[in-house]
Write a protein that holds these residues in place. Structure first.
Motif, PDB file in Angstrom:
ATOM      1  N   GLU A 119     -45.095  -1.624  13.750  1.00 13.16           N
ATOM      2  CA  GLU A 119     -43.640  -1.925  14.296  1.00 13.16           C
ATOM      3  C   GLU A 119     -42.910  -0.588  14.399  1.00 13.16           C
ATOM      4  OE1 GLU A 119     -41.634  -4.430  15.175  1.00 13.16           O
ATOM      5  OE2 GLU A 119     -43.762  -5.621  15.310  1.00 13.16           O
ATOM      6  N   GLY A 120     -43.499   0.492  14.141  1.00 18.85           N
ATOM      7  CA  GLY A 120     -42.881   1.879  14.419  1.00 18.85           C
ATOM      8  C   GLY A 120     -42.122   2.267  13.039  1.00 18.85           C
ATOM      9  N   GLY A 121     -41.402   3.447  13.321  1.00 20.23           N
ATOM     10  CA  GLY A 121     -41.031   4.407  12.324  1.00 20.23           C
ATOM     11  C   GLY A 121     -39.480   3.802  11.634  1.00 20.23           C
ATOM     12  N   SER A 122     -39.032   4.096  10.733  1.00 17.05           N
ATOM     13  CA  SER A 122     -37.826   3.773   9.985  1.00 17.05           C
ATOM     14  C   SER A 122     -36.686   4.724   9.968  1.00 17.05           C
ATOM     15  CB  SER A 122     -37.651   2.988   8.844  1.00 17.05           C
ATOM     16  OG  SER A 122     -38.347   3.819   7.762  1.00 17.05           O
ATOM     17  N   TRP A 123     -37.298   6.003   9.906  1.00 17.99           N
ATOM     18  CA  TRP A 123     -36.341   7.375   9.636  1.00 17.99           C
ATOM     19  C   TRP A 123     -36.053   7.859  11.062  1.00 17.99           C
ATOM     20  CZ3 TRP A 123     -32.905  10.632   7.731  1.00 17.99           C
ATOM     21  CH2 TRP A 123     -33.143  11.931   7.923  1.00 17.99           C
ATOM     22  N   HIS A 124     -35.058   8.323  11.492  1.00 21.46           N
ATOM     23  CA  HIS A 124     -34.861   9.016  12.768  1.00 21.46           C
ATOM     24  C   HIS A 124     -33.914  10.216  12.643  1.00 21.46           C
ATOM     25  CE1 HIS A 124     -31.245   6.874  13.955  1.00 21.46           C
ATOM     26  NE2 HIS A 124     -31.834   5.942  13.344  1.00 21.46           N
ATOM     27  N   ASP A 125     -32.941  10.383  11.694  1.00 22.78           N
ATOM     28  CA  ASP A 125     -32.188  11.385  11.726  1.00 22.78           C
ATOM     29  C   ASP A 125     -30.980  11.576  12.782  1.00 22.78           C
ATOM     30  OD1 ASP A 125     -31.025  13.498  10.431  1.00 22.78           O
ATOM     31  OD2 ASP A 125     -32.317  14.916  11.205  1.00 22.78           O
ATOM     32  N   PHE A 147     -31.844  -1.726   4.637  1.00 23.21           N
ATOM     33  CA  PHE A 147     -31.232  -0.852   5.574  1.00 23.21           C
ATOM     34  C   PHE A 147     -30.337   0.103   4.796  1.00 23.21           C
ATOM     35  CE2 PHE A 147     -27.835  -1.035   9.269  1.00 23.21           C
ATOM     36  CZ  PHE A 147     -28.457   0.299   9.655  1.00 23.21           C
ATOM     37  N   ASN A 148     -30.779   1.497   4.955  1.00 22.25           N
ATOM     38  CA  ASN A 148     -30.109   2.591   4.524  1.00 22.25           C
ATOM     39  C   ASN A 148     -28.994   2.950   5.776  1.00 22.25           C
ATOM     40  OD1 ASN A 148     -29.372   5.377   4.067  1.00 22.25           O
ATOM     41  ND2 ASN A 148     -31.194   5.847   3.091  1.00 22.25           N
ATOM     42  N   ILE A 149     -27.721   2.800   5.157  1.00 18.00           N
ATOM     43  CA  ILE A 149     -26.574   2.853   6.263  1.00 18.00           C
ATOM     44  C   ILE A 149     -25.908   4.441   6.389  1.00 18.00           C
ATOM     45  CG2 ILE A 149     -25.943   0.608   5.899  1.00 18.00           C
ATOM     46  CD1 ILE A 149     -23.502   1.190   4.588  1.00 18.00           C
ATOM     47  N   ARG A 150     -26.676   5.259   5.558  1.00 17.97           N
ATOM     48  CA  ARG A 150     -26.100   6.471   5.451  1.00 17.97           C
ATOM     49  C   ARG A 150     -24.616   6.756   4.908  1.00 17.97           C
ATOM     50  NH1 ARG A 150     -27.607  12.110   5.300  1.00 17.97           N
ATOM     51  NH2 ARG A 150     -26.447  13.061   6.601  1.00 17.97           N
ATOM     52  N   ASN A 151     -24.689   7.592   3.808  1.00 18.81           N
ATOM     53  CA  ASN A 151     -23.467   7.766   3.150  1.00 18.81           C
ATOM     54  C   ASN A 151     -22.239   8.158   4.150  1.00 18.81           C
ATOM     55  OD1 ASN A 151     -22.889  10.512   2.312  1.00 18.81           O
ATOM     56  ND2 ASN A 151     -25.012  10.455   2.142  1.00 18.81           N
ATOM     57  N   SER A 152     -20.974   7.921   3.706  1.00 12.66           N
ATOM     58  CA  SER A 152     -19.883   8.289   4.614  1.00 12.66           C
ATOM     59  C   SER A 152     -19.331   9.708   4.133  1.00 12.66           C
ATOM     60  CB  SER A 152     -18.649   7.210   4.028  1.00 12.66           C
ATOM     61  OG  SER A 152     -18.306   7.326   2.539  1.00 12.66           O
ATOM     62  N   SER A 153     -19.864  10.466   3.243  1.00 11.27           N
ATOM     63  CA  SER A 153     -19.562  11.593   2.847  1.00 11.27           C
ATOM     64  C   SER A 153     -20.156  12.824   3.608  1.00 11.27           C
ATOM     65  CB  SER A 153     -19.647  11.761   1.222  1.00 11.27           C
ATOM     66  OG  SER A 153     -21.008  12.102   0.952  1.00 11.27           O
ATOM     67  N   ALA A 154     -21.319  12.308   4.299  1.00 12.27           N
ATOM     68  CA  ALA A 154     -22.170  13.281   4.992  1.00 12.27           C
ATOM     69  C   ALA A 154     -21.401  13.915   6.296  1.00 12.27           C
ATOM     70  CB  ALA A 154     -23.525  12.664   5.662  1.00 12.27           C
ATOM     71  N   ASN A 168     -21.644  11.212  14.585  1.00  7.58           N
ATOM     72  CA  ASN A 168     -22.169  10.027  13.787  1.00  7.58           C
ATOM     73  C   ASN A 168     -21.807   9.588  12.472  1.00  7.58           C
ATOM     74  OD1 ASN A 168     -24.264   9.039  15.792  1.00  7.58           O
ATOM     75  ND2 ASN A 168     -25.128  11.390  15.416  1.00  7.58           N
ATOM     76  N   ALA A 169     -20.730  10.225  12.300  1.00  7.23           N
ATOM     77  CA  ALA A 169     -19.954   9.938  10.868  1.00  7.23           C
ATOM     78  C   ALA A 169     -19.472   8.465  10.874  1.00  7.23           C
ATOM     79  CB  ALA A 169     -18.547  10.820  10.741  1.00  7.23           C
ATOM     80  N   TRP A 170     -19.432   8.030   9.557  1.00  7.88           N
ATOM     81  CA  TRP A 170     -19.112   6.832   9.161  1.00  7.88           C
ATOM     82  C   TRP A 170     -17.972   6.022  10.035  1.00  7.88           C
ATOM     83  CZ3 TRP A 170     -21.237   2.431   7.730  1.00  7.88           C
ATOM     84  CH2 TRP A 170     -20.335   1.223   7.111  1.00  7.88           C
ATOM     85  N   PRO A 171     -16.833   6.734  10.065  1.00  7.40           N
ATOM     86  CA  PRO A 171     -15.725   6.082  10.927  1.00  7.40           C
ATOM     87  C   PRO A 171     -15.830   5.818  12.404  1.00  7.40           C
ATOM     88  CG  PRO A 171     -14.879   7.795   9.463  1.00  7.40           C
ATOM     89  CD  PRO A 171     -16.466   8.118   9.635  1.00  7.40           C
ATOM     90  N   VAL A 172     -17.089   6.657  12.775  1.00  2.00           N
ATOM     91  CA  VAL A 172     -17.232   6.398  14.216  1.00  2.00           C
ATOM     92  C   VAL A 172     -18.204   5.149  14.224  1.00  2.00           C
ATOM     93  CG1 VAL A 172     -18.203   7.489  16.247  1.00  2.00           C
ATOM     94  CG2 VAL A 172     -16.978   8.713  14.659  1.00  2.00           C
ATOM     95  N   GLU A 231     -23.988  -1.456  21.304  1.00  3.00           N
ATOM     96  CA  GLU A 231     -23.325  -0.910  22.364  1.00  3.00           C
ATOM     97  C   GLU A 231     -23.765   0.422  22.661  1.00  3.00           C
ATOM     98  OE1 GLU A 231     -19.107  -1.182  21.629  1.00  3.00           O
ATOM     99  OE2 GLU A 231     -18.963  -3.352  21.966  1.00  3.00           O
ATOM    100  N   GLY A 232     -25.119   0.675  22.462  1.00  3.50           N
ATOM    101  CA  GLY A 232     -25.734   2.032  22.740  1.00  3.50           C
ATOM    102  C   GLY A 232     -25.714   2.952  21.641  1.00  3.50           C
ATOM    103  N   ARG A 233     -25.118   2.603  20.367  1.00  9.15           N
ATOM    104  CA  ARG A 233     -24.994   3.683  19.163  1.00  9.15           C
ATOM    105  C   ARG A 233     -26.024   3.193  18.324  1.00  9.15           C
ATOM    106  NH1 ARG A 233     -21.678   7.329  17.330  1.00  9.15           N
ATOM    107  NH2 ARG A 233     -20.109   7.066  19.022  1.00  9.15           N
ATOM    108  N   VAL A 234     -26.679   4.247  17.713  1.00  7.92           N
ATOM    109  CA  VAL A 234     -27.366   4.177  16.668  1.00  7.92           C
ATOM    110  C   VAL A 234     -26.489   3.908  15.222  1.00  7.92           C
ATOM    111  CG1 VAL A 234     -29.400   5.681  17.545  1.00  7.92           C
ATOM    112  CG2 VAL A 234     -27.505   6.744  16.140  1.00  7.92           C
TER     113      VAL A 234
END
Length: 248
Positions: free
Chosen positions: A193-199, A8-15, A20-24, A231-234
């Motif tokens: 099973e589908g894709g893994s990247w979705h931006d 699982f690539n969880i996406r870095n917190s500095s982006a 969709n920022a990490w704290p959210v 809860e509906g959040r990516v």
């Protein structure tokens, strides 16, 4: 003897991801990891503040992996999480995807960034040892992607069963993935099973660039791309991939 493995690539917190920022979304990310119900999880793009949060949220897990910038704590990590149960970490190390894998911070070939692999040797309670590689290939360097696969293919030769997981920034029909397949590994998660990247769009039919590959000793009993939205959040800009494996 089974193991359930996930990447699982969880996406870095500095982006600068806004809503969709990490704290959210960090609670959703943890919920998505929990929902995988995996014995071993390889994560990518994990910065030190995220690693601290994960250690807090998974206090009973063994969590290992070094920062790519200095081999200690600086920069992105590709940590491996092992939940309490049948499997324990016997040893682990971080290697750099370069001509000098033992040098922290080294950049390989035409790569844009420093890239690493975390290698973990897991011992089952019955004494059996298996290997896990968790990695994140460069996003830009095509030579680096190919050479990274050649490196990993050499690392997983031998008598142990191996699981290779990570964000390879490469689709199943690409030279880097084909190189691993030609070396004797096989893709565990069906393309159906589908894709893994979705931006952060939530799309389930985009590119598959996150992979689980296994050596011939493993039988895949089930596998999926998890499109779970707590809860509906990516939970990230990638979907995790997961498979249940059984030693033959």
């Amino acid at each position: 003897m089974k193991i359930r493995a996930a990447s699982f690539n969880i996406r870095n917190s500095s982006a600068p991801d806004g809503d969709n920022a990490w704290p959210v979304r960090r609670k959703a990310t943890v919920a998505a990891i929990e929902a995988l119900d995996a014995d071993v999880v390889g994560l990518q793009e994990v910065l030190p503040d995220q690693l601290e949060y994960l250690r807090w949220r998974f206090p009973k897990y063994e969590i290992v992996g070094a920062g790519r910038d200095d081999g200690m704590s600086a920069g992105e990590h590709s940590p491996v999480l092992v939940r309490p149960g049948d499997w324990r970490i016997e040893r682990h190390e971080t290697r750099w995807l370069s001509d000098d894998p033992g040098t922290p911070g080294s950049i390989g070939w035409d790569a844009d960034l420093t890239r690493i692999a975390t290698l973990v040797w897991l011992r089952h309670r019955n004494g059996t040892t298996v290997g896990v590689v968790n990695t994140h290939y460069d996003h830009a360097g095509e030579v680096a992607q190919l050479q990274s696969s050649r490196l990993i293919a050499r690392w997983v030769t031998g008598s142990l069963p191996w699981i290779v997981m990570g964000d390879l920034n490469a689709t199943p029909d690409s030279p880097p993935v084909k190189t691993l397949v030609d070396a004797g590994l096989r893709l565990a998660v069906p393309l159906s099973e589908g894709g893994s990247w979705h931006d952060f769009t939530g799309a389930v039919d985009d590119d598959r660039i996150d992979h689980l590959l296994v050596t011939p000793e493993w039988t895949v009993t089930d596998a999926a791309v998890s499109h779970f939205r707590p809860e509906g959040r990516v939970p990230s800009d990638h979907w995790p991939v997961v498979a249940t494996l059984e030693l033959r």
